[in-house]
Design a protein around this motif. Structure first.
Motif, PDB file in Angstrom:
ATOM      1  N   TYR A  85       1.082  -1.249  -0.109  1.00  0.00           N
ATOM      2  CA  TYR A  85      -0.006   0.018   0.011  1.00  0.00           C
ATOM      3  C   TYR A  85       0.834   1.416  -0.059  1.00  0.00           C
ATOM      4  O   TYR A  85       0.427   2.498   0.134  1.00  0.00           O
ATOM      5  N   GLY A  86       2.129   0.982  -0.095  1.00  0.00           N
ATOM      6  CA  GLY A  86       3.095   2.014   0.150  1.00  0.00           C
ATOM      7  C   GLY A  86       3.513   2.638   1.283  1.00  0.00           C
ATOM      8  O   GLY A  86       4.055   3.763   1.528  1.00  0.00           O
ATOM      9  N   VAL A  87       3.359   1.804   2.544  1.00  0.00           N
ATOM     10  CA  VAL A  87       3.926   2.062   3.716  1.00  0.00           C
ATOM     11  C   VAL A  87       5.321   1.777   3.925  1.00  0.00           C
ATOM     12  O   VAL A  87       5.544   0.715   3.208  1.00  0.00           O
ATOM     13  N   LYS A  95       0.207   9.665   7.476  1.00  0.00           N
ATOM     14  CA  LYS A  95       0.289   9.281   5.944  1.00  0.00           C
ATOM     15  C   LYS A  95       0.182   7.735   5.804  1.00  0.00           C
ATOM     16  O   LYS A  95      -0.466   7.182   4.866  1.00  0.00           O
ATOM     17  N   ALA A  96       0.880   6.863   6.661  1.00  0.00           N
ATOM     18  CA  ALA A  96       0.755   5.438   6.551  1.00  0.00           C
ATOM     19  C   ALA A  96      -0.685   4.951   6.771  1.00  0.00           C
ATOM     20  O   ALA A  96      -1.122   4.153   6.017  1.00  0.00           O
ATOM     21  N   ALA A  99      -2.786   5.717   3.730  1.00  0.00           N
ATOM     22  CA  ALA A  99      -2.304   4.916   2.461  1.00  0.00           C
ATOM     23  C   ALA A  99      -3.168   3.463   2.910  1.00  0.00           C
ATOM     24  O   ALA A  99      -3.368   2.815   1.923  1.00  0.00           O
ATOM     25  N   CYS A 100      -2.978   2.967   4.229  1.00  0.00           N
ATOM     26  CA  CYS A 100      -3.390   1.651   4.431  1.00  0.00           C
ATOM     27  C   CYS A 100      -4.292   1.751   5.755  1.00  0.00           C
ATOM     28  O   CYS A 100      -3.816   1.425   6.808  1.00  0.00           O
TER      29      CYS A 100
END
Length: 428
Positions: A85-87, A95-96, A99-100
């Motif tokens: 998920y981009g973490v 932000k984490a 994203a998730c």
């Protein structure tokens, strides 16, 4: 082209045509012409904190897991599901979670991670005394000359080690094998997770050619920007320069740029490599700008650093204050002492002066304190004409620490630590 099966540890003269080991029929093969001649390795645990949490709670196995410090903190580790998920590590937690949003967030349990890391390190040291830890979950190993002892080339020994860790500790590692530390560390990142990658001496220069110069050990943001201004973006861009020219431009770092751009690294695997700094920091639930509130957060961090210094048998000569603004801008300020210290009140005194100079009304989300220029504990807190009671205070600090170890951290509390108006979290 020697080929290693990572499942049955067979060595084959050539890669099998069907991609399967002829003995166990598995596909986890590593092929390289220098495979049995290389002996410097870098072992890196895969998503270590998150993997330990998943090991200890099987219900988390297929879920995205983030280990971190709450909504205001940062990501300490993310499992590979969360990374889809981009973490990423060091990402702000908000932000984490954006994203998730379905991630399971777990507060770090450093004692548990240290225990797991020490067990892995113990297994490394059973193979060679030349183990150089870099952190809780990674280390260099030098397996030169161990072929007779372990009845196989270092590559085979490393594959057996990775399998043993996975089988007995339920954790996975990735291994990089090469002719030196620089290339071994790069290799360990090439095939994660459960990876085993090899970079040989003969191919090193071609392998590095088109990679960014920031890949070179020691090239941080400032040096990278300086090199880019000189037109040096890829590693091959360093090749036209003579070593003397790079040294003239970049000092001692010039020699490293010259050698590492060609895949050369003469650093030994040093099991006694010294710790460079000891620090602690905390992220607030809400930004703080009031100096008194910030100072209240600073004191327990100084106690933590002092305790870690005593435990490590070290003293620090340089005190560094770290602040992070609400806009995520880092500010660091340092002061050097006349002699090393292990005392929390000296760390606090120097940190306080640095903090009051920096506290101009800016709102901060994080504060940290650290000690560097480390030396033996025997040299710390010696009697001083300006501080004649310094040795006595060090003795009292050690006595307080002894009581806390037996009766708990709250058994003795300094008056400065009784009130903490700021909404900070426990130091890490």
């Amino acid at each position: 082209m020697t080929t290693l099966c990572r499942d049955c540890f067979s060595l084959l003269d050539e890669p099998p045509a069907d991609g399967r080991c002829p003995r166990c029929r598995h596909r986890r093969l590593v092929a390289h012409p220098e495979l049995t001649a290389l002996s410097i390795a870098h072992l890196d645990c895969d998503a270590f904190y998150a993997s330990v949490e998943k090991r200890d709670d099987p219900s988390l196995r297929d879920k995205p897991v983030i280990v971190g410090g709450g909504h205001r903190g940062v990501v300490s580790a993310a499992c590979y599901v969360a990374r889809l998920y981009g973490v990423r590590s060091a990402m702000p937690m908000f932000k984490a979670l954006a994203a998730c949003p379905d991630a399971v967030v777990i507060k770090p349990n450093m004692a548990k991670y240290r225990e797991a890391g020490e067990e892995i390190r113990r297994r490394m040291r059973a193979l060679t005394p030349l183990v150089e830890p870099l952190s809780i979950d990674e280390a260099f190993l030098d397996l030169t000359g161990t072929e007779k002892l372990h009845h196989g080339a270092p590559a085979v020994t490393l594959a057996r080690l990775a399998a043993e860790i996975e089988r007995e500790l339920s954790l996975t590692v990735s291994i990089g094998l090469s002719c030196n530390k620089f290339l071994a560390k790069i290799a360990s990142d090439l095939d994660k997770p459960r990876g085993f990658a090899v970079i040989g001496a003969a191919e090193a220069k071609d392998f590095l050619a088109d990679r960014p110069v920031s890949l070179l050990w020691g090239v941080g943001k400032a040096l990278n920007a300086s090199l880019e201004r000189e037109g040096i973006r890829r590693i091959r861009d360093l090749w036209p320069y003579e070593e003397a020219e790079l040294i003239a431009r970049h000092g001692a770092m010039g020699r490293r740029l010259y050698r590492m751009s060609r895949g050369l690294d003469d650093r030994r695997v040093d099991p006694d490599a010294p710790t460079k700094s000891i620090s602690a920091e905390t992220t607030f639930d809400s930004n703080l700008s009031d100096p008194e509130a910030l100072l209240a957060e600073l004191w327990p961090l100084c106690e933590t650093v002092a305790r870690r210094l005593r435990k490590a048998g070290l003293g620090g000569r340089t005190v560094t204050l770290k602040l992070k603004t609400g806009q995520f801008r880092n500010i660091t300020r340092s002061r050097s002492l006349s002699s090393p210290t292990q005392l929390a009140d000296i760390l606090y005194r120097e940190g306080k002066a640095l903090l009051l100079a920096a506290a101009d009304g800016t709102a901060f989300r994080l504060i940290g304190i650290g000690a560097s220029e480390l030396g033996p504990a025997a040299e710390a807190d010696q009697p001083d004409l300006l501080e004649p009671d310094r040795a006595r205070r060090a003795q009292v600090a050690r006595a307080v620490e002894s009581v806390r170890e037996r009766l708990g951290s709250e058994a003795i509390t300094r008056g400065r630590g009784l009130t903490r108006p700021g909404p900070g979290k426990a130091p890490r």
